[in-house]
Enzyme design. Sequence first.
Site, PDB file in Angstrom:
ATOM      1  N   HIS A  15      -3.449  -5.803   0.954  1.00 42.77           N
ATOM      2  CA  HIS A  15      -2.803  -6.011   2.253  1.00 42.77           C
ATOM      3  C   HIS A  15      -2.731  -7.479   2.661  1.00 42.77           C
ATOM      4  CE1 HIS A  15      -2.562  -1.787   3.678  1.00 42.77           C
ATOM      5  NE2 HIS A  15      -3.588  -1.599   2.876  1.00 42.77           N
ATOM      6  N   GLU A  60      -0.911  -8.742   4.850  1.00 41.83           N
ATOM      7  CA  GLU A  60      -0.731  -8.819   6.313  1.00 41.83           C
ATOM      8  C   GLU A  60      -2.063  -8.755   7.058  1.00 41.83           C
ATOM      9  OE1 GLU A  60      -0.554  -6.125   4.633  1.00 41.83           O
ATOM     10  OE2 GLU A  60      -0.904  -4.337   5.840  1.00 41.83           O
ATOM     11  N   CYS A  73       0.842  -1.205   0.000  1.00 39.17           N
ATOM     12  CA  CYS A  73       0.000   0.000   0.000  1.00 39.17           C
ATOM     13  C   CYS A  73       0.877   1.255   0.000  1.00 39.17           C
ATOM     14  CB  CYS A  73      -0.973  -0.069   1.171  1.00 39.17           C
ATOM     15  SG  CYS A  73      -2.390   1.025   0.977  1.00 39.17           S
TER      16      CYS A  73
END
Lengths: 84, 227
Positions: B194, B196, B86
């Site tokens: 994302h 994560e 990002c």
Amino acid sequence: MKKVKIYVTLRESVLDPQGSAVMGSLHKMGYGQVEDVRIGKYLELMIADGEKDIDALVNEMCHRLLTNTVIEDYRFEIEEAVSQ
Amino acid sequence: MKFAVIVFPGSNCDLDMYHAVKDELGEEAEYVWHDSTDLSKYDGILLPGGFSYGDYLRCGAIAQTSAIMGEVKKAAEAGKPVLGICNGFQILTEAGLLPGVLLRNKNLKFMCHTVGLKVENAHTMFTNQYTQGQEIRIPIAHGEGNYYCDDETYEKLKANNQIVFTYEDDFNGSRNNIAGIINEQGNVLGMMPHPERAVSDLIGGSDGLGLFRSIVKQWRESHVTHA
């Protein structure tokens, strides 16, 4: 002391959705004559006199930080200014 | 394997990144502040999402001038894995470590939902745990994820298999639905989604784990301990 006025615009090849949205609004307001809107940035720098050529200095700063030449073009004007 | 999670003023996915590495992967992770000048003890560098320096001027533009970025460049040149997610991706493009740039989403909106991605290249150090063409679901959360590059750059990305992830649907205007790209050397990956945030089924999915596991697998294989 110099006052440097930098105009940053999106390159022609880059779409400007912000400009398109503003044009849509202008059309709704009745300004049908408007055929295109491109939104850019204006920066004003006060630069003390120094040894380095001011044009070279501004170009360097534009390339290193102030603009992203992948998507933006820029031009600038230099004026004499009085220190405050 | 020891990861550095770089923290800029305005980073806000640093904790998720740390959690993914430390708790889900069981590897080491440390936060490294943006004015640090040494990354030599880390094996992998993670640039998290957020709004570094308030995204002033252009997203990633100011972060790119931080002291730590010189070290990130050195790590990249040394062949260490560098992952920018990002805002991290935006910073990598502004730093010139990846080609192109991220523009405002075509609808000018900040978008936050889970999207389908296609793994376009499963032969990288970031994707070896996926299969070629695999479809995975990963959350996105960005206002400026509209990947742009000129024709020449695009052809080069395609020819070198540098396009790693694409979106299944065009929602932000990205050129050819590009969601993530890798550098020519193959050790710097930037992506808008994302992974994560997709490391546990408890919180909505674990399709992102493969990415982190890929990095660790590659690292272990190239760092065999000779006891």
